[in-house]
Design an enzyme around this catalytic site. Sequence first.
Site, mmCIF file in Angstrom:
data_model
loop_
_atom_site.group_PDB
_atom_site.id
_atom_site.type_symbol
_atom_site.label_atom_id
_atom_site.label_comp_id
_atom_site.label_asym_id
_atom_site.label_seq_id
_atom_site.Cartn_x
_atom_site.Cartn_y
_atom_site.Cartn_z
ATOM 1 C CB SER A 87 19.634 25.913 32.656
ATOM 2 O OG SER A 87 18.656 25.304 31.839
ATOM 3 C CG HIS B 39 21.453 27.787 29.272
ATOM 4 N ND1 HIS B 39 22.429 27.885 28.301
ATOM 5 C CD2 HIS B 39 20.882 26.563 29.100
ATOM 6 C CE1 HIS B 39 22.466 26.778 27.590
ATOM 7 N NE2 HIS B 39 21.527 25.951 28.047
ATOM 8 C CG ASP C 219 18.176 24.366 27.929
ATOM 9 O OD1 ASP C 219 19.209 24.254 27.246
ATOM 10 O OD2 ASP C 219 18.176 24.359 29.180
ATOM 11 C CG HIS D 213 21.622 24.755 24.343
ATOM 12 N ND1 HIS D 213 21.638 23.808 25.350
ATOM 13 C CD2 HIS D 213 22.075 24.114 23.231
ATOM 14 C CE1 HIS D 213 22.089 22.657 24.880
ATOM 15 N NE2 HIS D 213 22.343 22.812 23.598
ATOM 16 C CG PHE E 47 15.392 14.446 29.329
ATOM 17 C CD1 PHE E 47 14.009 14.479 29.438
ATOM 18 C CD2 PHE E 47 15.972 13.735 28.281
ATOM 19 C CE1 PHE E 47 13.209 13.799 28.519
ATOM 20 C CE2 PHE E 47 15.179 13.063 27.356
ATOM 21 C CZ PHE E 47 13.796 13.097 27.481
ATOM 22 N N GLY E 48 16.782 17.936 31.910
ATOM 23 C CA GLY E 48 17.531 18.409 33.067
ATOM 24 C C GLY E 48 17.681 17.264 34.064
ATOM 25 C CG ASP F 217 23.723 22.819 29.098
ATOM 26 O OD1 ASP F 217 23.245 22.775 30.245
ATOM 27 O OD2 ASP F 217 23.047 23.049 28.067
ATOM 28 N N GLY F 218 25.012 20.541 31.765
ATOM 29 C CA GLY F 218 24.434 19.256 32.158
ATOM 30 C C GLY F 218 25.125 18.629 33.348
ATOM 31 N N GLY G 22 20.952 24.007 35.840
ATOM 32 C CA GLY G 22 19.493 24.093 35.973
ATOM 33 C C GLY G 22 19.083 23.543 37.327
ATOM 34 C CB SER G 23 18.869 20.042 38.583
ATOM 35 O OG SER G 23 18.226 19.595 37.437
HETATM 36 C C1 DX5 Z 1 19.782 19.785 28.726
HETATM 37 C C2 DX5 Z 1 19.849 21.282 28.726
HETATM 38 C C3 DX5 Z 1 20.419 21.887 29.946
HETATM 39 C C4 DX5 Z 1 19.678 21.589 31.220
HETATM 40 C C5 DX5 Z 1 20.740 21.266 32.207
HETATM 41 O O1 DX5 Z 1 19.540 19.334 27.448
HETATM 42 O O2 DX5 Z 1 20.613 21.749 27.624
HETATM 43 O O3 DX5 Z 1 20.615 23.284 29.805
HETATM 44 O O4 DX5 Z 1 18.883 22.620 31.704
HETATM 45 O O5 DX5 Z 1 20.087 20.843 33.333
HETATM 46 P P1 DX5 Z 1 20.830 20.301 34.613
HETATM 47 O O6 DX5 Z 1 21.678 21.408 35.133
HETATM 48 O O7 DX5 Z 1 19.671 19.961 35.486
HETATM 49 O O8 DX5 Z 1 21.636 19.087 34.204
HETATM 50 ZN ZN ZN Z 2 21.167 23.916 27.596
#
Ligand code: DX5
Ligand code: ZN
Length: 219
Positions: A7, A32, A34, A65, A142-143, A174-175, A196-197
């Site tokens: 992501s 991915h 967002d 997404h 939010f990530g 996701d998340g 993502g993170s």
């Molecule tokens: C959050 C997003 C995710 C986000 C996940 O609303 O849909 O795709 O990037 O981030 P992480 O992996 O940091 O939780």
């Molecule tokens: Zn996402």
Amino acid sequence: MGKIAASILSADFMRLGDEIALAEAGGADYIHIDVMDGSFVPRISIGSFVTDCMTGRVSLPLDVHIMAVEPERHIDSFAGADTEYIVVHYEAARHLHRTLSYIRSLGKKNGVALNPSTDPRVLDYVLGDIDQILVMSVNPGFGGQSLIPSSLRKLSELRRMREESGADYLINIDGGVYPHNAAEIFEAGADMVISGSGIFSADDPTAALAEFRAIAKRY
Ligand code: DX5
Ligand code: ZN
């Protein structure tokens, strides 16, 4: 074999091309994207100007997404050549069946995202019309948040529903997904994980991706 989507929400946007190249070289299966509208979720993130710019220049398919009210308004603009999945939120799609059919009519795979509080059984009557179900394991927007533990039970429930119905949707999550919890997530029923993170905020993103790959290989 389990799949991994990177992501780019957690990428450094000053170096977006390099960050995507890193995900490609590191063995991610999808990028991915967002899409946030500042209404369904608080912030605004990536628009189709960004994905248009990526068209033909990224070797991985896009998993888009859409976190937006009236998601049907945004489908056309994200249905570019590199897009494989367009995922809308159950909570935002007023005419879900129509929207899912529309995405397929464009030659793309569809998907439905479920917020943490949404019961997966709300999809009972459209299971055969869905290519991907996305379990939101954090509240979208939010990530960098922590995975909500009940998400694992939802993954197992979606596996069970898939077996019972004979449908063949992909189960995605996701998340809050990191190398340290990826094994239990695949074990619970995910076919694919989004991070993502866990990738872009890692000290060594390439090493993090390698860890994800090694775990995904076992499923
Ligand atoms: C959050 C997003 C995710 C986000 C996940 O609303 O849909 O795709 O990037 O981030 P992480 O992996 O940091 O939780
Ligand atoms: Zn996402």
